[in-house]
Design a protein around this motif. Structure first.
Motif: not given
Length: 482
Positions: A139-142, A156-172, A366-371
């Protein structure tokens, strides 16, 4: 995991050496991206080759110098990677036994005595908009904004809530949800990034990652509802996730503004005015050719069948599942393998009938899984800089572009502060406009698009770092990864 000699599984990752006592490099530095090709892997080490995006391999010569080229023997260019508990790697040349190191400028391979200068920190080179798949739970994280939690329960990762932004800052790393909240050490979502949202990442070839708090706690799904939270006792590798690029799911509408949907498991029709999970299709496109596959939420692909009917029962290798796509001002036309265009029949079913396309063969998309969009071009991400008043295209981290749908294929671009994108007479952009302008988005690949700006030109990245809209034709600089 032993994959067998010569059985290569790729992972794109960047290696940046963080020297002891120094902070990670920032700014517009050049970080080289490597494809890690694994020939033999165990729990704590792997034998690999490093291949550049240009197809050349990193080779260690007899004098300890490094070059790019083609391996001359079976072991030439092979390194033994050891995975250390702090998430860092060491790379040892198989032939000479020397370790890969850097003095901050040059990279070489001369010492057989291991030291801190041989430690490398791998960073995934994926676009920052990602999904997390648990191979143990399938399963996917939601993210759940209502509960303020993250669950690992989406098949299935068809929901927008399954997407994450991965930010890299100060080694973390910081995990930002699609609602722009952050996963914290306290197992709940918070509004701002902080030390409590910073996670250390362990990376393995094959796209595997594990996140920890740096104090012994690992992030893994727990309980009957599979809450993603910190714990100290993961079992069977449940702390490992496969990091993948966020897929593109779309909805399609007919001329009568009815959504294409899968009914009775396999039939495809345009009958509903309301979107549902069976109205979503994964947009899978070969980046080299304008052919498209659409996978429905039932796991099957749209395919042309007998009597020109299009059914949702195809498999990915069938030639009947490949459709040629054409764009017309933000609307898409799909041409089947027999040359006919897809359209809606009188009974509402999707058919491949027309030899010459008309309005009935044009579909709104229309894009369905990202605003929002996070755009990456040839020189970096699109974002703002304190040093410039114009939008830049060479940033290390993106600014989110919030999409306000106007009509099919047309969007207003809204900056993070709520203002709109504005365009100057020189084809440059500012993020603090008062009025909404029309931008036309056309998908060019599974995660690639072009943007037709309000001035009638395509938006492109420029070597100077300034975002421009001055291209009449679609060039490589006009292609954006999202």
């Amino acid at each position: 995991m032993h994959t067998g000699h010569g059985d290569y599984s790729p992972l794109l990752c960047t290696t940046a050496l963080f020297l002891p006592g120094k902070t990670p490099p920032t700014g517009n530095r050049k970080i080289r991206t490597w494809e890690i090709l694994v020939s033999n892997e165990h729990e704590t080490q792997a034998v690999v080759r490093l291949r550049s995006l240009q197809g050349l391999y990193l080779l260690c010569e007899a004098d300890g110098s490094l070059c790019y080229g083609r391996p001359r023997t079976s072991h030439h260019g092979c390194f033994l990677i050891r995975f250390h508990r702090n998430g860092q790697w060491t790379l040892q040349c198989i032939i000479s036994g020397r370790y890969l190191e850097s003095d901050g400028e040059d990279v070489f391979c001369t010492s057989r005595v291991l030291s801190a200068y041989h430690m490398w920190t791998p960073r995934p080179a994926l676009h920052v908009h990602v999904i997390l798949f648990s191979p143990l739970n399938h399963c996917y994280a939601r993210a759940d904004p209502t509960m303020g939690r993250v669950w690992v329960d989406a098949p299935i990762p068809c929901l927008e809530e399954c997407g994450f932004l991965l930010h890299f800052q100060d080694g973390c790393y910081h995990l930002e949800t699609s609602a722009h909240t952050f996963l914290s050490h306290l197992d709940r979502l918070v509004s701002q990034p902080s030390t409590q949202t910073a996670f250390h990442m362990q990376v393995r070839p094959g796209g595997l990652v594990a996140l920890s708090d740096g104090e012994g706690g690992m992030l893994y799904p727990q309980g009957t509802r599979l809450l993603l939270s910190l714990g100290s006792n993961p079992h069977g590798g449940e702390e490992w996730f496969i990091l993948q690029r966020c897929p593109t799911w779309v909805s399609l509408t007919s001329k009568a503004r009815k959504f294409l949907s899968v009914i009775y498991d396999v039939e495809v029709c345009a009958a509903s005015e309301h979107i549902s999970p069976m109205s979503l299709f994964q947009f899978e496109c070969d980046n080299e050719t304008p052919t498209l596959q659409l996978r429905s939420a039932n796991g099957c692909y749209l395919a042309q069948r007998r009597h020109r009917a299009v059914m949702a029962d195809g498999h990915p290798v069938e030639c009947e599942t490949f459709f040629r796509m054409h764009w017309n001002c933000g609307r898409i036309l799909l041409q089947s393998p027999n040359g006919r265009f897809l359209g809606i029949a009188a009974n509402g079913l999707l058919m491949a009938s027309a030899t010459v396309p008309g309005p009935n063969e044009e579909f709104g998309i229309r894009l369905a899984n990202r605003s929002f969009l996070a755009l990456r071009g040839r020189y970096g991400y699109v974002g703002t800089s304190s040093e410039h008043d114009l939008l830049q295209c060479n940033m290390d981290q993106p600014d989110c572009i919030h999409l306000l749908p106007c009509r099919q294929g047309i969007y207003h671009f809204q900056a993070q502060g709520g203002s709109f994108w504005s365009i100057t007479s020189f084809g440059t952009f500012r993020p603090w406009g008062k009025f909404a302008l029309n931008f036309c988005i056309e998908l060019q690949g599974s995660n690639l698009l072009t943007v037709l700006a309000p001035n009638g030109f395509y938006m492109r990245s420029d070597r100077s770092g300034t975002l421009l809209a001055d291209s009449e034709d679609i060039t490589k600089e006009c292609i954006w990864e999202f």
